[in-house]
Each structure stands twice: as C-alpha cells, then as structure tokens.
Design a protein around this motif. Structure first.
Motif, PDB file in Angstrom:
ATOM      1  N   GLY A   6       0.739  -1.187  -0.425  1.00  0.00           N
ATOM      2  CA  GLY A   6       0.209  -0.145  -0.032  1.00  0.00           C
ATOM      3  C   GLY A   6       0.840   1.047   0.068  1.00  0.00           C
ATOM      4  N   TYR A   7       2.364   1.336  -0.239  1.00  0.00           N
ATOM      5  CA  TYR A   7       3.124   2.242   0.107  1.00  0.00           C
ATOM      6  C   TYR A   7       3.401   2.702  -1.682  1.00  0.00           C
ATOM      7  N   THR A   8       3.048   3.926  -2.130  1.00  0.00           N
ATOM      8  CA  THR A   8       3.820   4.590  -3.414  1.00  0.00           C
ATOM      9  C   THR A   8       5.217   4.909  -3.986  1.00  0.00           C
ATOM     10  N   GLN A   9       5.671   5.368  -4.524  1.00  0.00           N
ATOM     11  CA  GLN A   9       7.017   6.334  -4.875  1.00  0.00           C
ATOM     12  C   GLN A   9       6.864   7.228  -4.277  1.00  0.00           C
ATOM     13  N   LYS A  10       6.106   8.462  -3.664  1.00  0.00           N
ATOM     14  CA  LYS A  10       6.401   8.736  -2.658  1.00  0.00           C
ATOM     15  C   LYS A  10       6.793   8.953  -1.946  1.00  0.00           C
ATOM     16  N   ASP A  11       6.239   7.809  -0.902  1.00  0.00           N
ATOM     17  CA  ASP A  11       6.374   7.506   0.290  1.00  0.00           C
ATOM     18  C   ASP A  11       7.800   6.653   0.507  1.00  0.00           C
ATOM     19  N   VAL A  12       8.166   6.267  -0.905  1.00  0.00           N
ATOM     20  CA  VAL A  12       9.786   5.828  -1.057  1.00  0.00           C
ATOM     21  C   VAL A  12      10.638   6.495  -0.374  1.00  0.00           C
ATOM     22  N   THR A  13      10.050   7.880  -1.131  1.00  0.00           N
ATOM     23  CA  THR A  13      11.358   9.005  -1.355  1.00  0.00           C
ATOM     24  C   THR A  13      11.128  10.346   0.091  1.00  0.00           C
ATOM     25  N   GLU A  14       9.919  10.090   0.566  1.00  0.00           N
ATOM     26  CA  GLU A  14      10.020  10.130   2.209  1.00  0.00           C
ATOM     27  C   GLU A  14      10.819   9.687   3.389  1.00  0.00           C
TER      28      GLU A  14
END
Length: 681
Positions: free
Chosen positions: A401-409
């Motif tokens: 349930g995570y996104t690429q934005k979460d990876v960056t954060e």
C-alpha cells in the motif's frame, strides 16, 4: 549424453555432467526420474501413504498437546525435524518420541538453556568469527592490484594447460567405430570444459561480482548469485588458495562464515535457532561480494541476525537498519539531503568569519576556490535504495500500500544514517549535517521527530502496519508450511503478530500449534534448498565432518552459494526455483560422493546404518536404506527406478559373471538420498 529439460525447465538445454566415475551414470538415470517426479505436484507425496493411515487412530502419547490428527507419531516427529530443524540424525526420532514432541518444540522455541558446547567447540577452528570488523580489515587486507593481476594470469595459464590436456585425452579416447562412446566422450569433454572455464577475477576486488552468464539466467535457483564464487568453484574437494586455512585474504573471512553456518546447521542442538538465522539472513539479505561487506558480514550475522532471530521484529529491523553491512549494501551510507553540502559550506564560512581577529588581526586570506568544483566534489544526493527495500522486502511487502512518494519520503528520513570510517573500523554513525531536517509524510503520517528519530519513527510506523504483519506471516508460513500456505493460517499468524507487538516466537507458536502445520497436505510438501539438502543428508548419514569447506562448495555447485545472493530479495523459498535437470544432477552426484566417502574431510559409516549383513543382498540393502532415510515411505515409481539398478555391476562391485557379489552400500545409500522423497521436507 544430452538431456533436454523439457518437463522441469523448458528453456534449459543441459549437457549432463558424466564424470569418469561409473557411479555418475546411475545418478544420471535416477536424475531423469527425479525431474519427472519433482516437476509434478509436490504435495502428491501424500499419495504414497498407505490406506491404513487415512483411518482415525488414537493419538500417540508422544504427540500429546499438539493438534495432530492426520499423521502417525513417527510421521509427525519426522515432519517436525524436517521443518523446525535440518532433518533427523540417526536416533533422533526415537529420542524425540521419548521426550515428547511438544516438549522438544518448546525447547527449540526457547533455546538458551540447551547445551550446545559440542557445536561451539567445533567453531573454535574459525578465529574470524570472534573478531571485530576493525580487526578483520587489518588482518585480512585486500591484496594490491599487481598481486591480483599476477595471480589471475597464473591461474589462467594453469587452466589453459589443463584444458589442453583434457582435450587431448578426450580425442585419444574417441573412436569412430563406437558412436555411443563418442557421444559420451563429447558430453564429458563439454562438461569438463564448462567447469574448468577460467572465470576472471575483477581487478577491483571491491567491485560487486557480476551476474551469472546468460546461459544460466533461466535457472531461478542460480539467478542473482555472483558469477564468480568467492569461495572457489570447480572440484569441491580442492581448496582455493584464497580461502586456505593459512590465508590472510578477505575470501577467508567469508569462507569461515560459510563453514560455521554449515557446522551449526549440522551439529547444533538449537536447530530452530539455526533455521531462523538462515531465514532472517535471507530476508535481510546482504551480498558478500560487494566491496567492504565481506568484512562487515561477520558482525552482521553475529551481532544483528542471531540475537534477534526469535525476538521482537522491531528490534531486528532497527538492528539491520543501523548495521554497516546493510548501510553499505544498499548504499544508504551515501544518502544525504541534497542541500547538505551547501549548508556545510555555509557553516564552514561562518566559522571562519568568527575566527577572524582573535587578537585584532584577521586570518591570512585563503586562495580563491572555484564554487563549481567545490559543489561537484561535495555532490552527494538522496539514495532511495534502502527506503524502497525497507518497505518492499523488509516490512510491508510489494503490495503493502505504499507509493513512490513514500519511498522518497522514507529515504529522506534515513539521511545521515551512515558509517564512520568504513575502511578502518566501520561503526554506525548518525551525521546530523547530512540529515534532511524538514517534515516528511510517510503513508499519510507526518514524520518530524527530528534528527535520527525520524528514521526510528518510520521503523515504528512500518513494523506496526497491518501489511507488515501479513507479509511476515506469509513468508514464515511459506518457509515452514507450504509454498502456498492456507490463508486462514496466515491470518491467525498476522493477528498474533499484531497482538504480541511483533513477537517472532509467539507467531511461530501460533503456526506450529495449528492443524494446518500438521496436515497431510503439508507433509513433505516443501522442496529442500541446496543448503537444506546438503545439511540434511549429512545429518541423516550421521557423517563426521572435520572439514566443512567441501560441503560449502557443494551447496554452491547445486545452486545456492552461501552469502552470495546479489539481489536484496535473497534466495527463493519456492520449489520452482530449485527444480531443474542441472541442479538435480548435482544433488544426486553430491549424495553419491557423500555416501561413498568420496568427500574430503567427511567420513560416513554406511554399514552401521544399514547393517553389515545387508551388503550380501541388494534388495535388503535397498529396503533398509528406504527405511532409514525415507522413513519407509517411497513412491512406487521411485522404488521401481531404484530396483532396476540393483543388478548394475557398480552396485554389486563385481563383474556380471562373478558368482560372488558384494553390494556397494555407499551407492545404494547415495541413490536413495537422491530420490525425490528425500528432496522434500
């Protein structure tokens, strides 16, 4: 003799490795039967059970306290020793029966009181296991490039001479009058050339090892393993100079780790501890051939994986996040706020201004600096490798349930988590100057605890997420129950994970005390990895191992070089990764070498297991081998294939017209260990 792996692996065209030893021909025959059997339905092992076992029976006293209704006492104990341990040794089933299976399991779940001095005494042969990272770097330094080049050239010359000699010998043996003999010589020559092909060492020993050659990429079992085995290759009985006992090269450090791993798995009484150590190292995989990680792995396994294998999952994740081995492997030690260099330069300039005029006189002016050159030299940006793998592989899972934005954060949260003096002592260090101080948002939650606490807050968030509970429970159930575990069991394990705050021992207990774990469908439903196969065979034979390096090299030859899985996914735990003609040929050849006492540093007394009298009658020897190594359970097809070999001169150790025949018990035992049933656990 050329085999097309049409049933097990359609994309592989493999030349069978027929060695000069006649026994290899028997391995080749049984190998093909194994391919056909293992390429089918793995849980079908249950089909070999007798009708009597389907009937309801009163539970044996040895099984008291466990939800076992479909397995007999011997089957249940055999099942437990194959799932929660690395297989039974001679006498283990009876010992567990007398103790009670539930009591044995409780001891394995709480291993600290178990006396393991015998195994620990064997580990005294490996001094690097007790060394700090700083001492390993100092005492096992990288050789100079000139030395590496000279050794590489000498090795290539020797291999070229060996190839020429083998080609000349093969040409001499080949005769035009015998087509079969010509084919056999061609197969042997080709296989030999494949094994002896020089594998050039990179001039930079810190560079990652390359991937397997394209011809092997279709083999899921070897995918991701480094092309050049840092522990050597070729004949497992040969000791590469770089890993010899008196070597002071970095490969010796990895070799001692691998030999210790095999030794623990064979001899430790704390078997579940060893299984979980292997599980978690694979889950938090680190590649030994990536630069300085060969020095960091000892502390990683000793101080990070082993102490937390049965503890709280959060503690394990935190320990891996701070480990220099993981920081280096996934490059997080280089990750920094892209604005950090500018801030550091501004702070330095401010300090210089404040230092002016201590006694009324300014400091001498510094030479002019090109700003563009300074920026390029200090260029250090955000690295997302660890942030991605932390969520995808370590906690939430790919569908978490995570996104690429979460990876960056997440990557921003872990800026500043780095290594102090990577080539001297390599300690974890948090560098505030490299950290991104601004607020971050991970999975919709604001992260702004400040400094190192940002990363710790992310770990706390991830380990308590429902997706993590489900993902870890699924991986554990897949390792211990079946490749496709029952969803209901996974859900109960996930509930325990959440209610116990990630207590690994509690999750395992929920799994073990479930009917699904002891179901007929789960019995012998898992295929052994190469490491599990090698260790379980040694344990089943009661082999005395003085030198485990050949075993380590056999594990690599079968397809699972220890500590050398390149991608962070680790080695696969599913059957499809290990079922192919080449791997099965190597499995059978290993079994024959082990049982036939053809392995350096390992001695097996097969006669004591099968009985000296069995050497006079082939069928008696086979029946006893099936009973000892397979618990008396073998599919009719397996028995038929084995029985066809009983009249072979190599089994009988005599010419066909010799009236007196002596059964080679090593060949019989090796063939049974190579049977499909022993490949399962």
């Amino acid at each position: 003799m050329r085999l097309q792996a049409s049933d097990a692996s359609p994309s592989i065209s493999l030349v069978a490795s027929v060695s000069t030893a006649p026994k290899s021909f028997l391995a080749l025959i049984l190998s093909f039967a194994c391919v056909l059997s293992l390429g089918a339905d793995f849980p079908s092992a249950a089909a070999a059970r007798s009708p009597a076992r389907d009937k309801k029976h009163k539970q044996d006293a040895a099984l008291k306290g466990l939800p076992i209704a479909e397995l007999s006492a011997d089957e249940a104990i055999f099942h437990a020793l194959n799932r929660l341990a690395y297989g039974p040794r001679p006498g283990d089933i009876e010992r567990v029966r007398q103790m009670g299976l539930a009591k044995w399991i409780e001891q394995q779940l709480n291993p600290s009181p178990i006396d393991d001095k015998v195994m620990e005494a064997r580990l005294q042969d490996y001094p690097t296991l007790r060394m700090s990272t700083a001492k390993l770097i100092a005492e096992y330094p990288q050789p100079k490039p000139a030395v590496i080049q000279a050794e590489r050239q000498a090795r290539e010359r020797a291999q070229e001479e060996q190839r020429r000699a083998e080609a000349a010998a093969a040409a001499k043996k080949e005769t035009p009058s015998s087509q079969t003999q010509g084919e056999s010589s061609d197969a042997q020559s080709t296989a030999t050339n494949q094994e002896s092909t020089p594998q050039s060492a990179t001039d930079n020993p810190s560079a990652p090892a390359p991937m397997k050659e394209p011809a092997m990429q279709s083999d899921p079992a070897t995918k991701g393993a480094g092309k050049r085995d840092v522990l050597g290759g070729g004949d497992p009985n040969n000791v590469p100079r770089a890993v010899a006992e008196d070597s002071k090269r970095p490969p010796r450090v990895v070799a001692e780790l691998a030999m210790a791993k095999v030794t623990r798995a064979i001899y430790s009484e704390r078997q579940l501890q060893q299984v979980m150590d292997d599980f978690w190292f694979n889950h938090f995989n680190v590649f030994a051939a990536k630069g300085e990680d060969r020095f960091y792995l000892t502390a990683y396994e000793r101080d990070v994986i082993q102490p937390h294998a049965l503890g709280k999952f959060k503690d394990l994740v935190t320990a891996t996040a701070k480990s220099p081995a993981m920081l280096f492997y996934l490059d997080n030690f280089l990750s920094a706020d892209p604005r950090a260099a500018q801030r550091i330069a501004e702070e330095r300039a401010m300090r210089q201004r404040m230092r002016r005029g201590g006694f009324g006189r300014p400091w001498p002016p510094r030479p002019p600096v090109n700003p563009q050159q300074t920026a390029k030299k200090n260029e250090r940006g955000l690295n997302e490798n660890y942030g991605r793998e932390l969520m995808e592989l370590h906690t939430l899972g790919v569908d978490g349930g995570y996104t690429q934005k979460d990876v960056t954060e997440v990557a921003r949260c872990f800026t500043g988590w780095t290594i102090d003096k990577p080539r001297i002592y390599a300690d974890f260090k948090f560098d505030e100057r490299l950290h991104d101080p601004d607020p971050k948002f991970v999975l919709g939650k604001k992260i702004h605890a400040g400094g190192m606490k940002d990363g710790e807050q992310v770990i706390d968030l991830l380990v308590h997420h429902p997706s993590t509970a489900k993902f870890i429970s699924m991986k554990l159930a897949r390792r211990f129950v079946s490749d496709n575990p029952p969803p209901a069991l996974v859900n109960r394990m996930a509930e325990t994970f959440q209610s116990s705050d990630g207590d690994i021992r509690a999750v395992l207990k929920t799994m073990i005390w479930s009917p699904e774990f002891w179901s007929r469908e789960a019995y012998r439903a898992k295929i052994k990895t190469p490491f599990e196969l090698v260790v379980s065979a040694v344990r089943a034979m009661g082999t005395d191992v003085d030198t485990p390096l050949p075993l380590v090299q056999w594990v690599g030859r079968i397809g699972e070089p220890l500590y050398q899985c390149q991608p962070p996914t680790g080695y696969s735990d599913k059957a499809e990764a290990w079922v192919n003609t080449g791997a099965l040929l190597n499995r059978l050849n290993f079994s024959l070498a082990l049982a036939g006492n053809k392995m350096r540093g390992a001695r097996t007394d097969v006669a004591s297991l099968l009985g000296v009298d069995s050497s006079a009658e082939p069928k008696t020897a086979l029946d006893r081998a099936v009973q000892v190594f397979l618990g008396g359970q073998a599919a009719p097809a397996t028995v038929e294939t084995l029985q066809k070999q009983l009249d072979n001169p190599q089994v009988l150790q005599a010419k066909l017209d010799d009236p007196r025949k002596q059964v080679d018990l090593g060949v019989v035992a090796g063939l049974v260990l190579g049977a499909p049933e022993f490949q399962r656990r």
